[in-house]
Design a protein around this motif. Structure first.
Motif, mmCIF file in Angstrom:
data_model
loop_
_atom_site.group_PDB
_atom_site.id
_atom_site.type_symbol
_atom_site.label_atom_id
_atom_site.label_comp_id
_atom_site.label_asym_id
_atom_site.label_seq_id
_atom_site.Cartn_x
_atom_site.Cartn_y
_atom_site.Cartn_z
ATOM 1 N N ASN A 1 71.075 26.119 76.119
ATOM 2 C CA ASN A 1 71.700 25.604 77.333
ATOM 3 C C ASN A 1 73.036 26.326 77.462
ATOM 4 O OD1 ASN A 1 69.634 23.729 77.841
ATOM 5 N ND2 ASN A 1 70.573 22.245 76.465
ATOM 6 N N TYR B 1 76.795 26.984 79.697
ATOM 7 C CA TYR B 1 77.791 26.256 80.483
ATOM 8 C C TYR B 1 78.940 27.173 80.878
ATOM 9 C CZ TYR B 1 75.492 22.617 77.676
ATOM 10 O OH TYR B 1 74.562 21.826 77.034
ATOM 11 N N TYR C 1 76.013 24.436 84.684
ATOM 12 C CA TYR C 1 75.248 24.508 83.454
ATOM 13 C C TYR C 1 73.834 24.951 83.792
ATOM 14 C CZ TYR C 1 73.343 19.849 84.526
ATOM 15 O OH TYR C 1 72.722 18.779 85.117
ATOM 16 N N VAL D 1 69.766 25.156 81.997
ATOM 17 C CA VAL D 1 68.837 24.831 80.904
ATOM 18 C C VAL D 1 67.732 25.878 80.772
ATOM 19 C CG1 VAL D 1 69.341 22.372 81.054
ATOM 20 C CG2 VAL D 1 67.431 23.332 82.359
ATOM 21 N N SER E 1 74.668 25.535 73.842
ATOM 22 C CA SER E 1 74.219 24.482 72.931
ATOM 23 C C SER E 1 72.706 24.602 72.786
ATOM 24 C CB SER E 1 74.596 23.096 73.460
ATOM 25 O OG SER E 1 73.831 22.762 74.611
ATOM 26 N N TRP F 1 69.148 22.271 71.116
ATOM 27 C CA TRP F 1 68.730 20.922 70.770
ATOM 28 C C TRP F 1 68.730 20.670 69.279
ATOM 29 C CZ3 TRP F 1 64.609 20.294 67.551
ATOM 30 C CH2 TRP F 1 63.761 21.411 67.402
ATOM 31 N N ARG G 1 73.851 19.632 66.286
ATOM 32 C CA ARG G 1 74.387 18.296 66.534
ATOM 33 C C ARG G 1 74.488 18.052 68.033
ATOM 34 N NH1 ARG G 1 79.793 17.880 63.036
ATOM 35 N NH2 ARG G 1 79.972 20.038 63.727
ATOM 36 N N LEU G 2 74.000 16.893 68.451
ATOM 37 C CA LEU G 2 74.031 16.559 69.869
ATOM 38 C C LEU G 2 75.467 16.579 70.380
ATOM 39 C CD1 LEU G 2 72.236 15.677 72.217
ATOM 40 C CD2 LEU G 2 72.681 13.306 71.567
ATOM 41 N N GLY G 3 75.683 17.287 71.468
ATOM 42 C CA GLY G 3 77.025 17.381 72.048
ATOM 43 C C GLY G 3 77.871 18.495 71.467
ATOM 44 N N GLU G 4 77.344 19.233 70.500
ATOM 45 C CA GLU G 4 78.132 20.323 69.933
ATOM 46 C C GLU G 4 77.973 21.556 70.812
ATOM 47 O OE1 GLU G 4 77.310 21.394 65.880
ATOM 48 O OE2 GLU G 4 79.235 22.436 65.712
ATOM 49 N N LEU G 5 79.067 21.963 71.400
ATOM 50 C CA LEU G 5 79.095 23.169 72.207
ATOM 51 C C LEU G 5 79.775 24.280 71.412
ATOM 52 C CD1 LEU G 5 80.239 21.758 75.676
ATOM 53 C CD2 LEU G 5 77.931 22.053 74.811
ATOM 54 N N PHE H 1 83.906 12.885 71.015
ATOM 55 C CA PHE H 1 84.169 14.102 70.241
ATOM 56 C C PHE H 1 85.656 14.427 70.241
ATOM 57 C CE2 PHE H 1 79.688 15.296 70.522
ATOM 58 C CZ PHE H 1 79.296 14.709 71.707
ATOM 59 N N TYR I 1 87.556 18.136 69.891
ATOM 60 C CA TYR I 1 87.453 19.576 69.788
ATOM 61 C C TYR I 1 88.835 20.152 69.541
ATOM 62 C CZ TYR I 1 82.593 20.217 71.287
ATOM 63 O OH TYR I 1 81.216 20.230 71.347
ATOM 64 N N LEU J 1 84.135 22.260 67.432
ATOM 65 C CA LEU J 1 83.994 20.819 67.264
ATOM 66 C C LEU J 1 84.611 20.394 65.933
ATOM 67 C CD1 LEU J 1 82.780 18.083 68.150
ATOM 68 C CD2 LEU J 1 80.676 18.773 66.975
ATOM 69 N N ARG K 1 82.632 14.027 65.459
ATOM 70 C CA ARG K 1 81.794 13.380 66.477
ATOM 71 C C ARG K 1 81.546 11.938 66.066
ATOM 72 N NH1 ARG K 1 75.456 14.369 67.733
ATOM 73 N NH2 ARG K 1 75.296 13.318 65.745
ATOM 74 N N MET L 1 80.491 11.920 76.140
ATOM 75 C CA MET L 1 79.188 12.345 76.632
ATOM 76 C C MET L 1 78.207 11.175 76.650
ATOM 77 S SD MET L 1 76.576 15.255 75.185
ATOM 78 C CE MET L 1 75.734 14.184 74.047
ATOM 79 N N HIS M 1 65.193 14.867 75.525
ATOM 80 C CA HIS M 1 65.570 15.746 74.427
ATOM 81 C C HIS M 1 65.624 17.180 74.934
ATOM 82 C CE1 HIS M 1 66.037 16.881 70.312
ATOM 83 N NE2 HIS M 1 65.003 17.697 70.334
ATOM 84 N N GLY M 2 66.700 17.854 74.585
ATOM 85 C CA GLY M 2 66.821 19.260 74.970
ATOM 86 C C GLY M 2 67.546 19.494 76.268
ATOM 87 N N SER N 1 74.077 19.181 77.426
ATOM 88 C CA SER N 1 75.117 18.283 76.928
ATOM 89 C C SER N 1 76.314 18.377 77.860
ATOM 90 C CB SER N 1 75.521 18.687 75.507
ATOM 91 O OG SER N 1 74.445 18.569 74.610
ATOM 92 N N LEU O 1 79.721 17.294 78.774
ATOM 93 C CA LEU O 1 80.876 16.616 78.225
ATOM 94 C C LEU O 1 81.969 16.477 79.265
ATOM 95 C CD1 LEU O 1 79.339 17.551 75.615
ATOM 96 C CD2 LEU O 1 81.591 17.748 74.553
#
Lengths: 114, 119
Positions: free
Chosen positions: A32, A34, A49, A51, A94, A96, A99-103, B35, B37, B47, B50, B95, B101-102, B105, B107
Motif C-alpha cells: 500500500n 501513501y 493512498y 492499494v 505498508s 499486511w 505490524r498493523l499501522g506501521e508505515l 502510535f 512516530y 515507528l 504502538r 488509526m 485485511h490488507g 492504514s 493514520l
C-alpha cells in the motif's frame, strides 16, 4: 530488505508550473502506498493512498493528483502549482504482514513554490 | 472525524533524564490503534511504539513506554534515560482498524512535538 526512495529531494518551482514527485519501493510486492504532506504547525496530512496499480484514493480535495503506473511506483503530480502547494511531501508504504499501522517513510521532498 | 492533539510544540530534556510527551485524541470508536512516530533531523520517520485500544496493558519498547488512558483519551509517551539520539520530532497518530485485511492504514497525525536532548 525493503527500501523506499523519493526524488527530487528539493524542488523550487514558480507558480503555475507543473510538478512531478516520484517514489519507488524496493524489496516488497503489492505494498500500500501513501503520499503525505507535512506543513509547519499542521502535522502530517494524508493526501492520497493506493492499494494497487491504478487504484488511487484521494483524502483531501486539492490541486494535486497521484498515479500508480507500476506496483512499486507512486507519483504525485500537479498541472499548475499554487503557492499553497509548498511543503514537505512524504511517501510511505505498508504491507499486511508487518505490524498493523506501521508505515515506512521515504526521505521526503521539499517543495517551494514561488 | 478523528482528531489528534499534541499541545507541546517543543520540549527539552537533559541526557539521562526522563521526559513525557503528551497526546490527546478524539474519537467515537471503541476499538482503534495509537502510535508514536519519530522523525530525526534529516532522517526518515520511524515507528517508535504502538498501542491497541482493547489492550489495557501499556505498551513498552526498551526505553520508550506509553501511558494509555482510554477514558480520558490520552496517550502520552515516556522516554527514560534520554539519549542525544532521541532528539527528533515526535508525532502521535491514530488509526481505526481496517474493515478488511490488507487494506490501507490511514493514520491521522498530530502536529508533533520537537524534542531536544541536551548534555
Amino acid at each position: 530488505s525493503q527500501t523506499i526512495h523519493q526524488w527530487p529531494a528539493t524542488l523550487v518551482q514558480p507558480v503555475g508550473s507543473p510538478l512531478s514527485l516520484e517514489c519507488t519501493v524496493e524489496g516488497t510486492s503489492n505494498p500500500n502506498l501513501y503520499w503525505y504532506r507535512q506543513a509547519a504547525g499542521r502535522g502530517l496530512q494524508l493526501l492520497f493512498y493506493s492499494v494497487g496499480i491504478g487504484q488511487i484514493s484521494s483524502e483531501v480535495p486539492q490541486n494535486l493528483s497521484a498515479s500508480r503506473p507500476q506496483d512499486r511506483q507512486f507519483i504525485l503530480s500537479s498541472k499548475k502549482l499554487l503557492l499553497s502547494d509548498s511543503g514537505f511531501y512524504l511517501c510511505a508504504w505498508s504491507v499486511w504482514y508487518r505490524r498493523l499501522g506501521e508505515l515506512f517513510f521515504g526521505e521526503g521532498s521539499r517543495l517551494t513554490v514561488l | 472525524a478523528q482528531t489528534v492533539t499534541q499541545s507541546q510544540p517543543e520540549m527539552s530534556v537533559q541526557e539521562a533524564e526522563t521526559v513525557t510527551l503528551s497526546c490527546t485524541y478524539d474519537t467515537s470508536e471503541s476499538n482503534y490503534y495509537l502510535f508514536w512516530y519519530k522523525q530525526p533531523p534529516s532522517r526518515q520517520m520511524i515507528l517508535v511504539i504502538r498501542q491497541e485500544a482493547y489492550k489495557q496493558q501499556n505498551a513498552t519498547e526498551n526505553r520508550f513506554s506509553v501511558n494509555f488512558q482510554k477514558a480520558a483519551k490520552s496517550f502520552s509517551l515516556k522516554i527514560s534515560d534520554s539519549q542525544l539520539g532521541d532528539t527528533a520530532m515526535y508525532f502521535c497518530a491514530f488509526m481505526k482498524p481496517n474493515a478488511k485485511h490488507g487494506t490501507a492504514s490511514k493514520l491521522t497525525f498530530g502536529t508533533g512535538t520537537r524534542l531536544q536532548v541536551t548534555l
